[in-house]
Design a protein around this motif. Structure first.
Motif, mmCIF file in Angstrom:
data_model
loop_
_atom_site.group_PDB
_atom_site.id
_atom_site.type_symbol
_atom_site.label_atom_id
_atom_site.label_comp_id
_atom_site.label_asym_id
_atom_site.label_seq_id
_atom_site.Cartn_x
_atom_site.Cartn_y
_atom_site.Cartn_z
ATOM 1 N N ALA A 1 0.827 -1.220 0.000
ATOM 2 C CA ALA A 1 0.000 0.000 0.000
ATOM 3 C C ALA A 1 0.857 1.264 0.000
ATOM 4 C CB ALA A 1 -0.921 -0.013 1.223
ATOM 5 N N SER A 2 2.072 1.159 0.581
ATOM 6 C CA SER A 2 2.902 2.366 0.704
ATOM 7 C C SER A 2 3.818 2.604 -0.498
ATOM 8 C CB SER A 2 3.752 2.276 1.975
ATOM 9 O OG SER A 2 4.840 1.397 1.753
ATOM 10 N N MET A 3 3.852 1.639 -1.427
ATOM 11 C CA MET A 3 4.821 1.752 -2.539
ATOM 12 C C MET A 3 4.204 2.361 -3.799
ATOM 13 S SD MET A 3 6.989 -1.815 -2.116
ATOM 14 C CE MET A 3 7.939 -1.645 -3.642
ATOM 15 N N GLN A 4 5.073 2.818 -4.719
ATOM 16 C CA GLN A 4 4.630 3.237 -6.056
ATOM 17 C C GLN A 4 4.076 2.012 -6.787
ATOM 18 O OE1 GLN A 4 4.920 6.374 -7.282
ATOM 19 N NE2 GLN A 4 6.076 7.201 -5.550
ATOM 20 N N LYS A 5 3.240 2.242 -7.779
ATOM 21 C CA LYS A 5 2.719 1.122 -8.565
ATOM 22 C C LYS A 5 3.155 1.280 -10.016
ATOM 23 C CE LYS A 5 0.720 -0.191 -4.811
ATOM 24 N NZ LYS A 5 0.545 0.960 -4.016
ATOM 25 N N PRO A 6 3.492 0.199 -10.703
ATOM 26 C CA PRO A 6 3.581 -1.158 -10.162
ATOM 27 C C PRO A 6 4.675 -1.272 -9.105
ATOM 28 C CG PRO A 6 4.513 -1.062 -12.381
ATOM 29 C CD PRO A 6 3.888 0.270 -12.128
ATOM 30 N N ALA A 7 4.395 -2.119 -8.093
ATOM 31 C CA ALA A 7 5.358 -2.329 -7.011
ATOM 32 C C ALA A 7 6.144 -3.611 -7.288
ATOM 33 C CB ALA A 7 4.610 -2.439 -5.687
ATOM 34 N N PHE A 8 7.460 -3.476 -7.317
ATOM 35 C CA PHE A 8 8.314 -4.627 -7.642
ATOM 36 C C PHE A 8 9.051 -5.149 -6.414
ATOM 37 C CE2 PHE A 8 7.873 -2.318 -11.593
ATOM 38 C CZ PHE A 8 7.714 -3.328 -12.531
ATOM 39 N N ILE A 9 9.210 -6.464 -6.361
ATOM 40 C CA ILE A 9 10.070 -7.071 -5.338
ATOM 41 C C ILE A 9 11.137 -7.915 -6.036
ATOM 42 C CG2 ILE A 9 10.210 -8.809 -3.506
ATOM 43 C CD1 ILE A 9 7.684 -7.862 -2.360
ATOM 44 N N PHE A 10 12.385 -7.741 -5.637
ATOM 45 C CA PHE A 10 13.478 -8.578 -6.134
ATOM 46 C C PHE A 10 14.020 -9.362 -4.958
ATOM 47 C CE2 PHE A 10 12.981 -4.984 -8.903
ATOM 48 C CZ PHE A 10 13.051 -5.546 -10.167
ATOM 49 N N ASP A 11 13.804 -10.658 -4.979
ATOM 50 C CA ASP A 11 14.232 -11.490 -3.856
ATOM 51 C C ASP A 11 15.605 -12.098 -4.177
ATOM 52 O OD1 ASP A 11 14.613 -13.194 -1.773
ATOM 53 O OD2 ASP A 11 12.752 -14.347 -2.049
ATOM 54 N N GLY A 12 16.631 -11.512 -3.619
ATOM 55 C CA GLY A 12 17.995 -11.992 -3.875
ATOM 56 C C GLY A 12 18.405 -13.116 -2.945
ATOM 57 N N ARG A 13 17.476 -13.559 -2.073
ATOM 58 C CA ARG A 13 17.855 -14.582 -1.094
ATOM 59 C C ARG A 13 16.873 -15.740 -1.029
ATOM 60 N NH1 ARG A 13 22.976 -14.688 1.152
ATOM 61 N NH2 ARG A 13 23.741 -12.570 1.335
ATOM 62 N N LEU A 14 15.880 -15.734 -1.905
ATOM 63 C CA LEU A 14 14.881 -16.815 -1.945
ATOM 64 C C LEU A 14 14.238 -17.047 -0.582
ATOM 65 C CD1 LEU A 14 17.477 -18.580 -3.953
ATOM 66 C CD2 LEU A 14 15.188 -18.845 -4.818
ATOM 67 N N ILE A 15 13.826 -15.965 0.072
ATOM 68 C CA ILE A 15 13.178 -16.144 1.380
ATOM 69 C C ILE A 15 11.690 -15.819 1.329
ATOM 70 C CG2 ILE A 15 15.243 -15.748 2.799
ATOM 71 C CD1 ILE A 15 14.175 -12.894 3.365
ATOM 72 N N LEU A 16 11.211 -15.313 0.198
ATOM 73 C CA LEU A 16 9.812 -14.880 0.147
ATOM 74 C C LEU A 16 8.952 -15.862 -0.640
ATOM 75 C CD1 LEU A 16 10.380 -11.060 -0.467
ATOM 76 C CD2 LEU A 16 10.063 -12.268 1.709
ATOM 77 N N ASP A 17 7.644 -15.747 -0.440
ATOM 78 C CA ASP A 17 6.685 -16.604 -1.128
ATOM 79 C C ASP A 17 6.111 -15.804 -2.307
ATOM 80 O OD1 ASP A 17 4.440 -18.007 -1.933
ATOM 81 O OD2 ASP A 17 3.960 -18.698 0.102
ATOM 82 N N ALA A 18 6.694 -16.032 -3.493
ATOM 83 C CA ALA A 18 6.333 -15.207 -4.654
ATOM 84 C C ALA A 18 4.843 -15.282 -5.007
ATOM 85 C CB ALA A 18 7.216 -15.563 -5.838
ATOM 86 N N PRO A 19 4.227 -16.478 -5.040
ATOM 87 C CA PRO A 19 2.800 -16.516 -5.398
ATOM 88 C C PRO A 19 1.936 -15.675 -4.449
ATOM 89 C CG PRO A 19 3.733 -18.719 -5.479
ATOM 90 C CD PRO A 19 4.795 -17.839 -4.919
ATOM 91 N N LYS A 20 2.236 -15.748 -3.137
ATOM 92 C CA LYS A 20 1.450 -14.962 -2.182
ATOM 93 C C LYS A 20 1.631 -13.470 -2.436
ATOM 94 C CE LYS A 20 0.718 -17.714 1.952
ATOM 95 N NZ LYS A 20 1.600 -18.326 2.935
ATOM 96 N N LEU A 21 2.857 -13.079 -2.738
ATOM 97 C CA LEU A 21 3.127 -11.656 -2.994
ATOM 98 C C LEU A 21 2.421 -11.200 -4.268
ATOM 99 C CD1 LEU A 21 6.918 -11.585 -2.053
ATOM 100 C CD2 LEU A 21 5.062 -10.462 -0.805
ATOM 101 N N ARG A 22 2.382 -12.103 -5.249
ATOM 102 C CA ARG A 22 1.688 -11.747 -6.508
ATOM 103 C C ARG A 22 0.208 -11.554 -6.235
ATOM 104 N NH1 ARG A 22 5.381 -15.733 -9.008
ATOM 105 N NH2 ARG A 22 7.165 -14.434 -9.581
ATOM 106 N N ASP A 23 -0.341 -12.366 -5.319
ATOM 107 C CA ASP A 23 -1.761 -12.212 -4.960
ATOM 108 C C ASP A 23 -2.019 -10.821 -4.380
ATOM 109 O OD1 ASP A 23 -2.385 -14.653 -5.854
ATOM 110 O OD2 ASP A 23 -2.395 -15.659 -3.887
#
Ligand code: UDX
Ligand code: UDX
Ligand code: ADP
Length: 465
Positions: free
Chosen positions: A431-453
């Motif tokens: 909610a606080s980011m510019q849109k489109p909001a991008f995430i770059f996971d350099g450590r494979l710690i996040l759940d990409a499908p959930k974030l895409r939701d």
């Protein structure tokens, strides 16, 4: 019986390793000395100079009892039976072997000091990671100063602790390695150190060998570990280009007992004070031994690591419509790995410098690295960014939320637990980011499908969208 131990160098290696000796052997007086008064003051204060889970408890339990921190190097040498040398051995910046060979000036100064002030025989233990045959140089200096009343015996006892897990690594090491000269005196010296470690380490985990093997084993172990990371990172590039998933590939390979599951986590690149330095030591050694093919082989591990950092930055720029000029990029994590405040050779430094060159505005948050350290790292010679650029492009934030507010992209650089899905409110961040909001996971710690939701566009190392 060893009664008195001195450690020269109160850094990441000397501090924790000798504090654990004091903790496990109440009959031994351990004095850790350093020339750096501020560092010693910190060791004697409530806020220790290094952050390591469990270290406070150990130091606070034994400090003032059988564990002491002091700048009185000479007195500690005079009193000790065993002397650990744990001074820094940075890569040389100028002169012969610049950029590759280890700078042994600190080791030599400490060794000469021992020779100069000792009034009784000592066992001198090389603890810092050093190029092969450093023990020989130390021995030559010490022997030239021995007489019939005083003898110096030299041992190699490389430290394998990893930062962030130093205390557990020291309490329950896979092995302790002790190298000695294969002479009766060498074996006798070795036995003294074995007796110290036997207070808490099962005898079968204490491995003994000759000095050279011991020195080379330390370089080799770090080179092999770094090589695994570069190997999985090389595969991560293939995965991104083809649609294979690097975590799946690592899992499939790691279940082969000959390969094993550990150290196969793809990442933005390895950092830390050891891997690059030790490999470059190995490369330099190989070149000195006229083994150019061997040198080139190991050099490639470092080259691949540099490539990985650059590749990740390029992916960020490419994804953000080929320009990050004036865009706010939240960089989460600056330490070279989680659970440490250490930033030496951290991939985040290279990433920031690339992003600054692309004119991005970078908002950095790390739970254990302070603003002063970040500024110092980014303005070090060789990093490629100056103070004016850092002032203009870098903001240092007090929380992940603050860093992400108004950002176009969030980049995970260090795998701190507090960045995980169950710890940060990614809905709120979105909610606080510019849109489109991008995430770059350099450590494979996040759940990409959930974030895409939630609505994020997610790019992960070793995975294609
Ligand atoms: C290999 C893989 O092990 C197997 O999983 C795959 O299905 C096929 O390829 P293979 O080639 O039959 O099997 O034998 P392997 O035991 O892997 O040995 C391959 C070569 O490596 C041999 O020449 C062997 O002597 C050599 N080797 C193996 C070494 O030089 N050192 C070692 O430590 C292990
Ligand atoms: C290393 C060795 O592990 C240790 O035995 C030696 O004594 C000193 O050097 P350290 O540098 O403290 O320890 O940390 P380590 O856990 O090895 O991590 C080094 C770098 O590799 C970190 O940047 C880490 O994030 C990275 N890494 C590690 C990966 O990218 N993937 C992995 O699978 C493992
Ligand atoms: P490491 O990660 O190998 O432990 P550090 O740089 O953290 O390296 O620590 C090395 C420490 O050794 C530094 O605090 C430095 O001040 C200290 N040191 C270097 N030379 C000497 C010396 N001759 N006598 C005492 N301390 C020294």
């Amino acid at each position: 019986m060893v009664k008195n131990v001195c450690c020269i160098g109160a850094g990441y290696v000397g501090g924790p390793s000798c504090a654990v000796i004091a903790y496990m052997c109440h009959d031994i007086k351990v004095t850790i000395v350093d020339l750096n008064q501020a560092r010693i003051d910190a060791w004697n204060s409530d806020k220790l100079p290094i952050y390591e889970p469990g270290l406070d408890e150990i130091v606070f339990a034994r400090r003032g009892k059988n564990l002491f921190f002091s700048t009185n190097v000479d007195q500690a040498i005079i009193d000790a039976d065993l002397i650990f040398v744990s001074v820094n051995t940075p890569t040389k910046k100028t002169g012969m072997g610049a950029g590759m060979a280890a700078d042994l000036a600190y080791i030599e100064t400490a060794t000469r000091r021992i020779a100069q002030v000792a009034t009784t025989s000592k066992v001198v233990i090389e603890k810092s990671t050093v190029p092969c045959r450093t023990a020989q140089s130390m021995r030559t200096i010490l022997e030239a100063n021995s007489n019939k009343d005083i003898r110096f015996d030299i041992l190699s006892n490389p430290e394998f602790l990893a930062e962030g897990t130093a205390v557990t690594d020291l309490m329950k090491p896979d092995r302790v390695l002790i190298g000695c000269l294969q002479t009766p005196d060498g074996f006798a010296a070795q036995q003294k150190l074995i007796d110290v470690y036997s207070n808490w380490i099962p005898r079968e985990r204490i491995i003994t060998m000759n000095l050279w093997s011991s020195e080379l084993s330390k370089l080799a172990a770090n080179a092999l570990l770094a090589q695994r990371i570069s190997s999985i990172n090389a595969l991560s590039a293939i995965c991104e280009a083809t649609g294979a998933d690097v975590d799946e590939v690592a899992y499939a390979c790691g279940t082969d007992s000959r390969i094993g599951p550990k150290f196969l986590k793809a990442s933005v690149g390895f950092g830390g004070s050891c891997f690059q330095k030790d490999i470059l030591n190995l490369v330099y050694l190989s070149e000195q031994l006229h083994l150019p093919e061997v040198a080139a082989y190991w050099k490639m591990v470092v080259t691949m690591n540099e490539y990985q950092k650059m590749r990740f930055t390029h992916r960020i720029v490419r994804t953000l419509f080929n320009t990050v000029t004036h865009k706010r990029i939240a960089l989460l994590g600056f330490a070279f790995k989680k659970d440490t405040g250490d930033t030496r050779e951290s991939a985040a430094i290279t990433l920031c410098s690339y992003l600054i060159q692309e004119h991005a505005r970078v908002a950095i948050y790390d739970p254990k690295v302070d603003a002063k350290q970040i500024r110092m790292d980014l303005t070090e010679p060789g990093v490629g960014t100056n103070e004016a650029e850092v002032d203009k492009h870098i903001t240092i934030c007090k929380s992940a939320y603050e860093a992400c507010a108004g950002a176009d992209a969030l980049v995970i650089c260090t795998e701190w637990d507090e960045f995980k899905m169950d710890q940060l409110d990614y809905q709120k961040i979105f909610a606080s980011m510019q849109k489109p909001a991008f995430i770059f996971d350099g450590r494979l710690i996040l759940d990409a499908p959930k974030l895409r939701d939630i609505g994020f566009r997610v790019e992960t190392i070793g995975k294609s969208v």
